[in-house]
Design an enzyme around this catalytic site. Sequence first.
Site, mmCIF file in Angstrom:
data_model
loop_
_atom_site.group_PDB
_atom_site.id
_atom_site.type_symbol
_atom_site.label_atom_id
_atom_site.label_comp_id
_atom_site.label_asym_id
_atom_site.label_seq_id
_atom_site.Cartn_x
_atom_site.Cartn_y
_atom_site.Cartn_z
ATOM 1 N N GLY A 13 0.827 -1.202 0.000
ATOM 2 C CA GLY A 13 0.000 0.000 0.000
ATOM 3 C C GLY A 13 0.858 1.246 0.000
ATOM 4 O O GLY A 13 2.059 1.194 0.284
ATOM 5 N N ASP A 31 -5.787 8.708 14.407
ATOM 6 C CA ASP A 31 -6.083 8.316 13.024
ATOM 7 C C ASP A 31 -6.772 6.955 12.965
ATOM 8 O O ASP A 31 -6.496 6.141 12.080
ATOM 9 C CB ASP A 31 -4.790 8.283 12.193
ATOM 10 C CG ASP A 31 -5.061 8.366 10.696
ATOM 11 O OD1 ASP A 31 -6.206 8.719 10.318
ATOM 12 O OD2 ASP A 31 -4.159 8.062 9.909
#
Length: 893
Positions: free
Chosen positions: A515, A633
């Site tokens: 990713g 987050d």
Amino acid sequence: MGSFAGACEIVEEKDAVRLAKHSCKPALESSKDMERPPLNKGSMEYDIDQLFQSISIKPSPGRVIGSSSFHHLETRTSAGTSRSTSPSKKSALKKPFPMGGTPRSPRVGLSDSVSLKQALRDLCISKASEMAAHKRLSKSAAASPRVSEADRIKSLYRQVLNESAGRSGLPVDKGKRFVEVSLTPVDDIPSSSQSVPDVLETKPSKFLYESVGETVLLYKSNNSGSSLSFGSGDFEIEIDEYASSPPHKDGVVEIDKHVTSLPSCSGSKADAEEELDKSIVSSARVKSEPKALHSGLEGTLDNVPSAVRENIKLVNKVKRNIPRPKPRPKRKILVKKKLRVAVASSATKTVEKDDTSLEPSASQTLCQKCHCSLKSISENVSVEANQESVASSHLISIVKSSNKETSKASSNSCEAIDSREADIVMQQDAIQNKQQRENPTSSEKIIFSLSSKNSSIGNYSSSTSMSEESNLSRFSCGNKPHMSMDVRWEAIKHVKLQCGGSLGLRHFNLLKKLGCGDIGTVYLAELVGTSCLFAIKVMDNEFLARRKKTPRAQAERAILKMLDHPFLPTLYAQFISDNLSCLVMEYCPGGDLHVLRQKQLSRCFSEPATRFYVAEVLLALEYLHMLGVIYRDLKPENILVREDGHIMLTDFDLSLRCEVNPTLLKTTSLAGKDTARMSGHYNTSNCIQPLCIEPSCRVPCFSPRLSSKPRKQRRPDPLTQQFRSLPQLVAEPTEARSNSFVGTHEYLAPEIIKGEGHGAAVDWWTFGVLLYELLYGKTPFKGYDNEETLSNVVFQNLKFPDSPLVSFQAKDLIRRLVMKNPESRLGWEKGAAEIKRHPFFEGLNWALIRCAIPPELPDVYENGATEATSPKGNSNGYLECKAMGDHLDFELF
Ligand SMILES: Nc1ncnc2c1ncn2[C@@H]1O[C@H](COP(=O)(O)OP(=O)(O)OP(=O)(O)O)[C@@H](O)[C@H]1O
């Protein structure tokens, strides 16, 4: 008596058995008649009778005491009857059998006054029984190697004592200097003096030899402590159970010849004790070579007596009862390993040498075992010498001195060595730190030498990187106990040793891109030469510097280094390679929760699955808060699924590090408040069903009208009350404040959007949003665009969709978490502890959740990839990336 002693034993025993088995009745009858059966000439009884006839007997009417001892002996020896009735049971064969309490002999009636005759008879019987016992001992010795060893030792001592007695010209059983050597345990030894040869011959050896590698003979007085008593001192031979050498078959004993100081026989007892305390234990070490065995025995016999002038001195010489540290072989090996790891240098040889002296066989095995590592260590010495020459030399000297101490002590106090080892590591670290402080460029040089393109590293200095890396590698295992047994540590360590300590991208085969994030790209990588997979986050330093994202990368690295939690990533290594900062982390093949959710029917998780995932996330957040890290987050994309199905929270570049003051909260207020916070609406509404599915429930359940009808609260059971009354540790960074605008739109807390400053409570907001998304498959405030989303977060009320059906507890928890006002939010005051108590988690075993069965296991392919982590549209399913030396040729962003 000689013939008696020599021949009668077997006859006795056989007769005894025969009589007991077949002739019991006739014997009794004959006893009644007082008739004596004819005696065989040459038999023991015949001898005894002959003896008796030479003594005048005065019969005693009415009282019959016969050759009771004889029959008693028969019974005892043949049938193995307990000696419990005997007053001298501790040394039954050493003393004549007692007269009283023995079975009456039917054969000979003697009066009490015939004491001399009786005594003689009993003496004969005693001798016979002693011989019988001795023979039995020999027989069993032949059958059992253990007792055989006992016999050898016994015979050795007999010879030693005989020889010493012969040299001294003194009969060993005369005078006050007599010392008895017994093979019986100390406690069992009577205090009465006996002649040495007698004792040696007749005392039964109750002593069992355990598997003996190093046989150590300790001669203890039966008096207290280590004192040696004269005249009545008894000694025992004791095997060191902790002997580390392997069991020896031949069991030849070699007596240590290093015994020099001998207590004076004329000295007082106290003096003798003192001298003994100073003297050295005589040890008998079994040697494995047959030659050595033989000579060992000879040496024993030759040397020991020659060193002894008088028998008392001899005894004192061999009877050293000095406390001796007992080696524990297993731990010893452990220590050696540890030292090797800590040293990683030529000092290893010293360790091995010293250890060999302590434990030859074991160290030999260890050497063979550790051959490779030793080799690799030696290969790396030259490389390491360039980098850490000062530290290494210091370290080596420290280790050498510690090894000297070890060998001097001739013992392996593991604790001591362990602590030394710890000291060594710490000292090494201190040396390195000092070195860096004094010469900050030294480690930079190392980096430069490894990578020619590192001239513009800037703030994100290579020195930091290098020292951090070395720290990581050195302390990693010890620092992260929950992963200390992980083979990946060993794999990394091994490669680092081979390459001289500096890991680089060239040591990894990059298999595919997992990713791409804001500050870097994550690759699946395999450590070269191993089958260990890692996730490597690669960040371009120039790019980070240009975009002013270097602090984020630094923050992430700093946080990763601190972590040691089952639901948080383990950082195995970090390095700079070709101006790329790399973080080598644990690889999660299960993808992230976002992808996993998409795979679910109806694109959301079931409630139990959700409960499982969020519970693990909660524990991870709790841990982070305790470390003073506000995550900021939280979202399904950052929750990765491990191979075992448990989660791992990742991505810390937006996290805030802050101060945290752990406090111990008293319970009464806490319990009360908690109850109020937890039960509030939940307990006062009519909506009491666990799965409240009525759409209208949302409003009426929490309406003030309904709360006017309070339900009767159940009293908690005493255990719960007791638990609630315990003080509670709260380590929530409640004081932390930040004005940064960080996070993901849909997950942003209102206080962040409003810019009012935020703290740890933002994580509880996001936790509520996460719970919502996992259950409903979407976030609660999502708008058409980011702007609308932000607006919704601030102004829109929380709504629950009609489907899927979600329990009231789940909704209640979401509602308490997604509170616009952070101070009203669950977790605001006491963090995760508050949330964990919510009924949504009722019955959950927090301590054992990591052992719970996860909702699902990822399908891991052979190469560690899964459907989730496998990039689509690729012919082979993988993006092959190979680092060519230190130069990488792949797209980073
Ligand atoms: N340890 C890992 N194991 C498996 N996959 C990982 C691992 N770490 C990250 N990934 C994958 O790599 C992707 C990129 O991760 P990264 O941490 O860079 O950031 P991000 O969350 O996408 O972005 P950002 O850093 O900008 O917040 C993730 O989406 C994740 O799927």
